[in-house]
Design an enzyme around this catalytic site. Structure first.
Site, mmCIF file in Angstrom:
data_model
loop_
_atom_site.group_PDB
_atom_site.id
_atom_site.type_symbol
_atom_site.label_atom_id
_atom_site.label_comp_id
_atom_site.label_asym_id
_atom_site.label_seq_id
_atom_site.Cartn_x
_atom_site.Cartn_y
_atom_site.Cartn_z
ATOM 1 N N TYR A 8 -5.802 0.535 0.881
ATOM 2 C CA TYR A 8 -5.028 1.722 0.516
ATOM 3 C C TYR A 8 -5.640 3.005 1.069
ATOM 4 O O TYR A 8 -4.943 3.979 1.271
ATOM 5 C CB TYR A 8 -4.948 1.852 -1.012
ATOM 6 N N LYS A 42 -11.343 -13.126 -1.020
ATOM 7 C CA LYS A 42 -10.914 -14.016 0.081
ATOM 8 C C LYS A 42 -12.146 -14.221 0.950
ATOM 9 O O LYS A 42 -12.209 -13.843 2.121
ATOM 10 C CB LYS A 42 -9.747 -13.352 0.841
ATOM 11 N N ASP A 76 -5.588 -16.671 -3.047
ATOM 12 C CA ASP A 76 -4.393 -17.526 -2.954
ATOM 13 C C ASP A 76 -4.386 -18.544 -4.089
ATOM 14 O O ASP A 76 -3.346 -18.799 -4.717
ATOM 15 C CB ASP A 76 -4.285 -18.191 -1.565
ATOM 16 N N ASP A 103 -3.079 -5.187 -6.962
ATOM 17 C CA ASP A 103 -1.691 -4.707 -7.000
ATOM 18 C C ASP A 103 -0.740 -5.898 -7.084
ATOM 19 O O ASP A 103 0.162 -5.949 -7.927
ATOM 20 C CB ASP A 103 -1.420 -3.887 -5.735
ATOM 21 N N ASP A 158 1.374 -7.616 -10.617
ATOM 22 C CA ASP A 158 2.837 -7.787 -10.720
ATOM 23 C C ASP A 158 3.169 -9.235 -11.097
ATOM 24 O O ASP A 158 4.050 -9.488 -11.908
ATOM 25 C CB ASP A 158 3.539 -7.445 -9.403
#
Ligand code: IPM
Ligand code: MG
Length: 360
Positions: free
Chosen positions: A146, A195, A227, A251, A255
């Site tokens: 970001y 990751k 993942d 983020d 959700d």
């Protein structure tokens, strides 16, 4: 006690849901003998319309001189709103990222738990949802993709876009400390998501998290690839207590986690700096499709106000009173459209705010 709250109602459903949250805060004030003063500020699309920019220095200064910030939501329909014809740096979201950075709000706390009254709204199989879940997602908020350098340029005649994912040890350490501190007050389990099999930033992330864990021998630490985490959230959400992760993973995963609670309209959030100062906002967006219709679910914003009471003002019993009023309203069958089911009582946004205020 008197507290000065900077209020950013924002765009879309923002004004409606924030009005219900301040209604509830005023009831808390009456009941527990506090005064909450509100300073209304513009940010996002409404600030673009009024000032030509999504965030002004005046808004930043007013937030800094307040005890906490309560926010609704910002942004509009990205395909139809004129705000999205502006260059990226002048769009509503740039205001949100700008205020997070300007106020140093590096720790974003998103609690996700399944209310037993809403278990029917959880899209998972009953054998999974019946176990319930209660997790806190600790998302790093002022680093990573970001805020890394980005550019779009022509390279050998081909348009090429670059975003960069940068984390320093200090940035990782301070969010890790927040995550372990909060885990000590919960079930003492941290799952750190990265990751590591691909990214350098994740390798540093894992190293620093592991170092910080040594200071918290009572807390169990587990590392999980992002993942796999996306799968585990729908397979076995009960395994999560505190999840700590970098900005963009957080983020996306928050959700996903919100969806299994039944509705994003239920999820509060707190964005904190290293002190008790924070910005409190629902995890969901501005929902321009239902704006101005008095239909939105104000619960996420009301629960965000409860987080403000708890984390910024140390008003524990007041925060408990708000949270139990929300549970009671749900137990009484009160529902907004997003969480409606057969046999329940459908309330508007303002009626839900009235109901929760009455129950305090
Ligand atoms: C959130 C939102 C924001 C983010 C957007 C609106 C920039 O999705 O708070 O999760 O990506 O951080
Ligand atoms: Mg998001």
């Amino acid at each position: 006690m008197t507290k000065n709250i900077a209020v950013i109602k924002g765009d879309g459903i923002g004004p409606e849901i924030v009005t219900e949250a301040t209604k509830v805060l005023d009831k808390v004030g009456d009941k527990f003998g506090h005064t909450f003063n509100y300073t209304q500020l513009l940010m996002g699309g409404c600030s673009i319309d009024a000032n030509g920019v999504p965030l002004t220095e005046e808004t930043i200064a007013a937030c800094k001189s307040s005890d906490a910030v309560l926010m609704g939501s910002i942004g509009g329909d990205t395909t139809t709103s004129p705000w999205y014809k502006l260059p990226p740096n002048f769009r509503p979201e740039a205001g949100l990222l700008g205020i997070r950075k300007a106020l140093g709000l590096f720790a974003n706390l998103r609690p996700c738990h399944l209310y037993k009254e809403l278990s029917g709204a959880c899209p998972l199989k009953t054998e999974i949802s019946s176990k319930g879940f209660d997790m806190l997602i600790m998302r790093e908020l002022t680093g990573g993709l970001y805020f890394g350098e980005r550019k779009t340029e022509e390279v050998n005649g081909v348009m090429t876009a670059t975003d960069t994912l940068v984390y320093s040890e200090e940035e990782i350490r301070r969010i890790a400390v927040k995550a372990f501190d909060v885990a000590m007050k919960r079930r003492k389990k941290v799952i750190s998501v990265d990751k590591v099999n691909v990214l350098d930033s994740s390798r540093l992330w894992r190293k620093v998290i592991t170092e910080v864990a040594k200071d918290y021998p009572e807390v169990t630490l587990e590392h999980m690839l992002v993942d796999n985490c996306a799968m585990q959230l729908v397979k076995n959400p009960a395994q999560f207590d505190v999840m700590v992760t970098e900005n963009m993973f957080g983020d996306i995963l928050s959700d996903e986690a919100s969806m299994i609670t039944g509705s994003i309209g239920m999820l509060p959030s707190a964005s904190m700096n290293e002190t008790k100062f924070g910005l409190y906002e629902p995890s969901g967006g501005s929902a321009p499709d239902i704006a101005g219709q008095n239909k939105a679910n104000p619960i996420a914003t009301i629960l965000s106000a409860a987080m403000m009471l708890r984390y910024s003002f140390d008003m524990t019993k007041e925060a408990d009173a708000v949270e139990s009023a929300v549970s009671k309203a749900l137990a009484d069958g009160c529902r907004t459209g997003d969480i409606m089911s057969e046999g329940m009582i459908r309330l508007s946004c303002s009626e839900m705010g009235d109901k929760i205020s009455e129950l305090i």
